[in-house]
Design a protein around this motif. Structure first.
Motif, PDB file in Angstrom:
ATOM      1  N   PRO A   1       0.817  -1.253   0.026  1.00 21.32           N
ATOM      2  CA  PRO A   1      -0.027   0.044  -0.163  1.00 21.32           C
ATOM      3  C   PRO A   1       0.931   1.171  -0.024  1.00 21.32           C
ATOM      4  CG  PRO A   1      -0.660  -1.557   1.689  1.00 21.32           C
ATOM      5  CD  PRO A   1       0.544  -2.265   1.357  1.00 21.32           C
ATOM      6  N   LEU A   2       0.400   2.301  -0.765  1.00 22.48           N
ATOM      7  CA  LEU A   2       0.981   3.761  -0.700  1.00 22.48           C
ATOM      8  C   LEU A   2       0.469   4.503   0.425  1.00 22.48           C
ATOM      9  CD1 LEU A   2       0.738   2.442  -3.866  1.00 22.48           C
ATOM     10  CD2 LEU A   2       1.493   4.738  -4.247  1.00 22.48           C
ATOM     11  N   GLU A   3       1.346   5.001   1.279  1.00 18.68           N
ATOM     12  CA  GLU A   3       0.585   6.103   2.199  1.00 18.68           C
ATOM     13  C   GLU A   3       0.093   7.492   1.258  1.00 18.68           C
ATOM     14  OE1 GLU A   3       0.253   5.882   5.341  1.00 18.68           O
ATOM     15  OE2 GLU A   3       0.968   3.989   5.425  1.00 18.68           O
ATOM     16  N   ALA A   4      -1.021   7.920   1.672  1.00 19.94           N
ATOM     17  CA  ALA A   4      -1.501   8.775   0.819  1.00 19.94           C
ATOM     18  C   ALA A   4      -2.183   9.963   1.809  1.00 19.94           C
ATOM     19  CB  ALA A   4      -2.582   8.083  -0.073  1.00 19.94           C
ATOM     20  N   VAL A   5      -2.300  11.257   1.132  1.00 12.68           N
ATOM     21  CA  VAL A   5      -3.233  12.303   1.946  1.00 12.68           C
ATOM     22  C   VAL A   5      -3.991  12.956   0.702  1.00 12.68           C
ATOM     23  CG1 VAL A   5      -3.083  14.173   3.219  1.00 12.68           C
ATOM     24  CG2 VAL A   5      -1.343  12.875   3.642  1.00 12.68           C
ATOM     25  N   THR A   6      -5.506  12.906   0.733  1.00 14.44           N
ATOM     26  CA  THR A   6      -6.103  13.329  -0.098  1.00 14.44           C
ATOM     27  C   THR A   6      -6.845  14.498   0.471  1.00 14.44           C
ATOM     28  OG1 THR A   6      -6.509  11.155  -1.338  1.00 14.44           O
ATOM     29  CG2 THR A   6      -8.050  12.905  -1.657  1.00 14.44           C
ATOM     30  N   THR A   7      -6.648  15.631  -0.143  1.00 16.04           N
ATOM     31  CA  THR A   7      -7.283  16.960   0.273  1.00 16.04           C
ATOM     32  C   THR A   7      -8.490  17.338  -0.743  1.00 16.04           C
ATOM     33  OG1 THR A   7      -5.478  17.600   1.695  1.00 16.04           O
ATOM     34  CG2 THR A   7      -7.164  19.400   1.232  1.00 16.04           C
ATOM     35  N   ILE A   8      -9.723  17.628  -0.358  1.00 20.39           N
ATOM     36  CA  ILE A   8     -10.663  17.929  -1.107  1.00 20.39           C
ATOM     37  C   ILE A   8     -11.087  19.346  -0.914  1.00 20.39           C
ATOM     38  CG2 ILE A   8     -12.934  17.270  -1.928  1.00 20.39           C
ATOM     39  CD1 ILE A   8     -12.464  14.415  -1.346  1.00 20.39           C
ATOM     40  N   ASP A   9     -11.298  20.207  -1.757  1.00 22.26           N
ATOM     41  CA  ASP A   9     -11.859  21.499  -1.664  1.00 22.26           C
ATOM     42  C   ASP A   9     -13.483  21.392  -2.192  1.00 22.26           C
ATOM     43  OD1 ASP A   9     -10.405  23.225   0.145  1.00 22.26           O
ATOM     44  OD2 ASP A   9      -8.796  23.137  -1.607  1.00 22.26           O
ATOM     45  N   ALA A  10     -14.389  21.737  -1.558  1.00 26.22           N
ATOM     46  CA  ALA A  10     -15.673  21.637  -2.281  1.00 26.22           C
ATOM     47  C   ALA A  10     -16.638  22.814  -1.809  1.00 26.22           C
ATOM     48  CB  ALA A  10     -16.155  20.305  -1.832  1.00 26.22           C
TER      49      ALA A  10
ATOM     50  N   VAL B   1      -9.403  11.732   9.541  1.00 25.66           N
ATOM     51  CA  VAL B   1     -10.029  12.709   8.689  1.00 25.66           C
ATOM     52  C   VAL B   1      -9.931  14.276   9.483  1.00 25.66           C
ATOM     53  CG1 VAL B   1     -12.305  13.286   7.494  1.00 25.66           C
ATOM     54  CG2 VAL B   1     -11.644  10.896   7.664  1.00 25.66           C
ATOM     55  N   GLU B   2      -9.770  15.253   8.744  1.00 23.44           N
ATOM     56  CA  GLU B   2     -10.048  16.563   9.208  1.00 23.44           C
ATOM     57  C   GLU B   2     -11.002  17.088   8.216  1.00 23.44           C
ATOM     58  OE1 GLU B   2      -6.471  18.439   9.258  1.00 23.44           O
ATOM     59  OE2 GLU B   2      -5.633  17.406  10.916  1.00 23.44           O
TER      60      GLU B   2
ATOM     61  N   ARG C   1     -13.277  22.235   3.411  1.00 24.31           N
ATOM     62  CA  ARG C   1     -11.862  21.407   2.984  1.00 24.31           C
ATOM     63  C   ARG C   1     -11.817  20.094   3.720  1.00 24.31           C
ATOM     64  NH1 ARG C   1      -5.965  23.979   2.257  1.00 24.31           N
ATOM     65  NH2 ARG C   1      -7.083  24.668   0.582  1.00 24.31           N
ATOM     66  N   ILE C   2     -11.885  19.066   3.290  1.00 23.12           N
ATOM     67  CA  ILE C   2     -11.728  17.652   3.733  1.00 23.12           C
ATOM     68  C   ILE C   2     -10.365  17.122   3.708  1.00 23.12           C
ATOM     69  CG2 ILE C   2     -12.757  15.315   4.024  1.00 23.12           C
ATOM     70  CD1 ILE C   2     -14.766  17.616   4.950  1.00 23.12           C
ATOM     71  N   THR C   3      -9.580  16.714   4.500  1.00 26.11           N
ATOM     72  CA  THR C   3      -8.474  16.156   4.476  1.00 26.11           C
ATOM     73  C   THR C   3      -8.470  14.739   4.885  1.00 26.11           C
ATOM     74  OG1 THR C   3      -7.120  18.017   4.629  1.00 26.11           O
ATOM     75  CG2 THR C   3      -5.812  16.146   4.980  1.00 26.11           C
ATOM     76  N   VAL C   4      -8.176  13.637   4.111  1.00 26.23           N
ATOM     77  CA  VAL C   4      -8.076  12.549   4.482  1.00 26.23           C
ATOM     78  C   VAL C   4      -6.687  11.554   4.372  1.00 26.23           C
ATOM     79  CG1 VAL C   4      -9.306  10.011   4.192  1.00 26.23           C
ATOM     80  CG2 VAL C   4     -10.688  12.122   3.577  1.00 26.23           C
ATOM     81  N   ARG C   5      -6.223  11.013   5.481  1.00 26.35           N
ATOM     82  CA  ARG C   5      -4.911  10.444   5.494  1.00 26.35           C
ATOM     83  C   ARG C   5      -5.280   8.939   5.298  1.00 26.35           C
ATOM     84  NH1 ARG C   5      -4.280  15.087   8.155  1.00 26.35           N
ATOM     85  NH2 ARG C   5      -2.341  16.238   7.685  1.00 26.35           N
ATOM     86  N   HIS C   6      -4.667   8.370   4.292  1.00 26.21           N
ATOM     87  CA  HIS C   6      -5.228   6.884   4.418  1.00 26.21           C
ATOM     88  C   HIS C   6      -4.176   6.250   3.667  1.00 26.21           C
ATOM     89  CE1 HIS C   6      -5.865   7.867  -0.248  1.00 26.21           C
ATOM     90  NE2 HIS C   6      -6.112   9.046   0.156  1.00 26.21           N
ATOM     91  N   THR C   7      -4.325   4.928   3.122  1.00 23.84           N
ATOM     92  CA  THR C   7      -3.476   4.165   2.193  1.00 23.84           C
ATOM     93  C   THR C   7      -4.303   3.900   0.956  1.00 23.84           C
ATOM     94  OG1 THR C   7      -4.428   1.996   2.945  1.00 23.84           O
ATOM     95  CG2 THR C   7      -2.578   2.912   4.214  1.00 23.84           C
ATOM     96  N   SER C   8      -3.501   3.549   0.039  1.00 22.77           N
ATOM     97  CA  SER C   8      -4.013   3.311  -1.340  1.00 22.77           C
ATOM     98  C   SER C   8      -3.221   2.053  -1.819  1.00 22.77           C
ATOM     99  CB  SER C   8      -3.571   4.439  -2.489  1.00 22.77           C
ATOM    100  OG  SER C   8      -4.125   4.179  -3.647  1.00 22.77           O
ATOM    101  N   ASP C   9      -4.194   1.017  -1.953  1.00 22.95           N
ATOM    102  CA  ASP C   9      -3.637  -0.550  -1.815  1.00 22.95           C
ATOM    103  C   ASP C   9      -3.660  -0.632  -3.607  1.00 22.95           C
ATOM    104  OD1 ASP C   9      -3.029  -3.121  -1.997  1.00 22.95           O
ATOM    105  OD2 ASP C   9      -4.546  -3.574  -0.426  1.00 22.95           O
ATOM    106  N   PRO C  10      -2.288  -1.073  -4.053  1.00 24.30           N
ATOM    107  CA  PRO C  10      -2.273  -1.534  -5.368  1.00 24.30           C
ATOM    108  C   PRO C  10      -2.685  -2.800  -6.055  1.00 24.30           C
ATOM    109  CG  PRO C  10      -0.155  -1.173  -4.471  1.00 24.30           C
ATOM    110  CD  PRO C  10      -1.078  -1.120  -3.518  1.00 24.30           C
ATOM    111  N   VAL C  11      -2.916  -3.669  -4.808  1.00 25.78           N
ATOM    112  CA  VAL C  11      -3.155  -4.935  -5.032  1.00 25.78           C
ATOM    113  C   VAL C  11      -4.652  -5.113  -5.147  1.00 25.78           C
ATOM    114  CG1 VAL C  11      -3.333  -7.410  -3.779  1.00 25.78           C
ATOM    115  CG2 VAL C  11      -1.466  -6.021  -3.605  1.00 25.78           C
TER     116      VAL C  11
END
Length: 503
Positions: free
Chosen positions: A66-75, A96-97, A127-137
């Protein structure tokens, strides 16, 4: 809720326990939502409009981790909400913030349900910030998302798989700007959709930043990580082109991307100026079984260009298919997935025209073969503008022959009816009027009627929605049979690595 209520809630949040931050209140269970798409009812989410994504990914050098990831969404909030649902189904959520404050979250189906201390009012931004993993499998019984290549990763998110990679509002009706920040070992090359915005190198790693210059649907996002060479050239009007090839196979592949500038000019003569800031081919060292029109960086499998059984005109026509999608499907995105024919039908149309010019079968012959099979395609998959829903676990099942050559057949019938000159004007008007937006079947019928100077609803609706194929204008001798065993002129996977049957 006004500013005073927001301040009171923010103050109360300071006393909340860490456990309470990670849980949605038991009195109101989290539930998956959706925008009611006919084919994917639970895809997308109501109540907000995403303005931008900032996606940061850290790749370890192993494509099975898995990749470590941070996705920030402005809506922008568009309705009164108690919670915000995102699509996300294949990764671990770490935190999540919401607007800088910790927010509660829970999983519900393929949704990540977020409960901020305070949801902004309608018309306000968040603004929503999600710290997560992203699994390539690959997820069990799920298609799409990351593609594991021989030396890294690429993306194939069509139709509903972007949320297997990052949290998002995963529906083409909600397009947004994207920034990608990808950290990888400095032995790898990273390319993403949009234009490069710098590379920062430190202690054996590099962080590559790319930004889109135009809004993009989530299903069209692309990130390539691998031992790659980037080939650069200039296209029409000074357009910067970059192609990504596996370094080990560069000598065998680089002749093909060199054809892109002329292909762009060919398309511009027919439908107008190329709509984006850059273009290129990603020739992935992977067996995908398809090609895909990811925005500004179309995905192809390497073997398409090295298979000696495929004639050059055929390979080039598939390149044009994905290029045509940059206008039809990318710049002008489908408003619903039932409008898929507007992208695939047009891409198939220009693929067929190009193939005819380069030595393939004539357009008339291809359309006659499609007509003969059309009733069978409609019986199997529904009419072009009302395809049958996919079977469970087979989301790409909507990519049937009826939305490829079956939809191109609709365009052929339209051209036969309104004439070549009016049809060519319609194509240009369509890509200009809806550039950077979304459009549906009713929009196309309305514009075609305006260009033709008469109401075409009665003519087009049987072609688009009928269970049987109407008579072909100018070709009363053409016949179709629902029992036809004519093979599909296009395979049933997105984008769409052809097998040559019927070609």
């Amino acid at each position: 809720m006004g500013g005073q209520a927001r301040r009171r809630r923010a103050a109360a949040a300071l006393t909340a326990s860490a456990v309470s931050v990670c849980l949605v209140a038991a009195s109101a269970p989290a539930v998956p939502l959706g925008i009611g798409d006919r084919l994917f009812p639970y895809l997308g989410n109501p109540g907000y409009d995403v303005l931008s994504y900032d996606i940061a990914l850290t790749y370890s050098g192993r494509n099975d981790r898995p990749l470590e990831a941070v996705t920030t969404i402005d809506a922008r909030i568009t309705a009164d909400l108690d919670r915000i649902n995102l699509d996300f189904a294949h990764g671990t959520v770490r935190s999540v913030e919401a607007d800088g404050d910790p927010a509660g979250f829970a999983r519900a189906g393929e949704d990540l349900v977020i409960t901020p201390e305070d949801v902004p009012d309608e018309g306000e931004r968040t603004r929503i910030t999600v710290r997560h993993t992203s699994d390539p499998v690959a997820a069990e019984d799920r298609e799409g998302g990351w593609v594991r290549t021989a030396d890294g990763l690429a993306m194939a998110n069509q139709a509903d798989a972007a949320h297997l990679v990052f949290p998002c509002n995963d529906h083409p009706s909600d397009k947004a700007m994207f920034t990608f920040r990808i950290t990888a070992p400095d032995s790898r090359t990273v390319v993403a959709g949009g234009m490069p915005a710098g590379v920062d190198r430190t202690r054996g790693t590099a962080t590559w930043t790319y930004r889109t210059g135009h809004p993009m649907a989530t299903e069209l996002a692309q990130v390539s990580i691998g031992r790659s060479t980037v080939l650069r050239r200039t296209g029409p009007h000074g357009l910067p082109l970059r192609d990504v090839v596996p370094t080990a196979h560069r000598a065998d592949l680089e002749q093909w991307p060199a054809k892109t500038p002329a292909q762009i000019s060919w398309m511009e003569e027919r439908v107008g100026r190329y709509p984006f800031e850059t273009y290129g081919l990603l020739l992935a060292d992977a067996s995908t079984g398809f090609a895909l029109e990811t925005q500004t960086l179309s995905l192809f499998e390497r073997e398409l260009f090295t298979d000696p059984a495929l004639p050059a005109w055929y390979v080039e026509s598939i390149m044009v298919h994905e290029l045509a999608h940059q206008w039809f499907g990318n710049s002008v995105s489908p408003r619903t997935w039932s409008d898929l024919w507007l992208g695939e039908g047009h891409a198939t149309w220009y693929e067929a025209l190009y193939a005819e010019e380069r030595g393939g079968r004539t357009l008339d012959d291809r359309m006659k073969a499609a007509y003969e099979a059309s009733d069978g395609w409609r019986a199997d998959g529904g009419p072009p503008a009302a395809p049958r829903p996919p079977e469970p676990g087979r989301k790409i099942g909507i990519f049937r022959p009826n939305v490829y050559d079956g939809a191109a057949l609709v365009l052929y019938a339209l051209r036969e009816t309104i004439g070549r000159r009016a049809f060519e004007r319609l194509e240009r008007d369509w890509t200009t009027r809806h550039r950077n937006g979304t459009a549906g079947t009713s929009d196309f019928v309305r514009l075609a009627s305006r260009v033709a100077g008469r109401d075409l609803t009665g003519f087009l609706h049987p072609w688009l929605y009928g269970t049987t194929t109407p008579p072909m204008p100018g070709h009363p001798e053409w016949t179709s049979d629902a029992r036809s065993t004519t093979p599909a002129l296009r395979p049933v996977t997105p984008g769409h690595r052809p097998d040559g049957s019927g070609e």
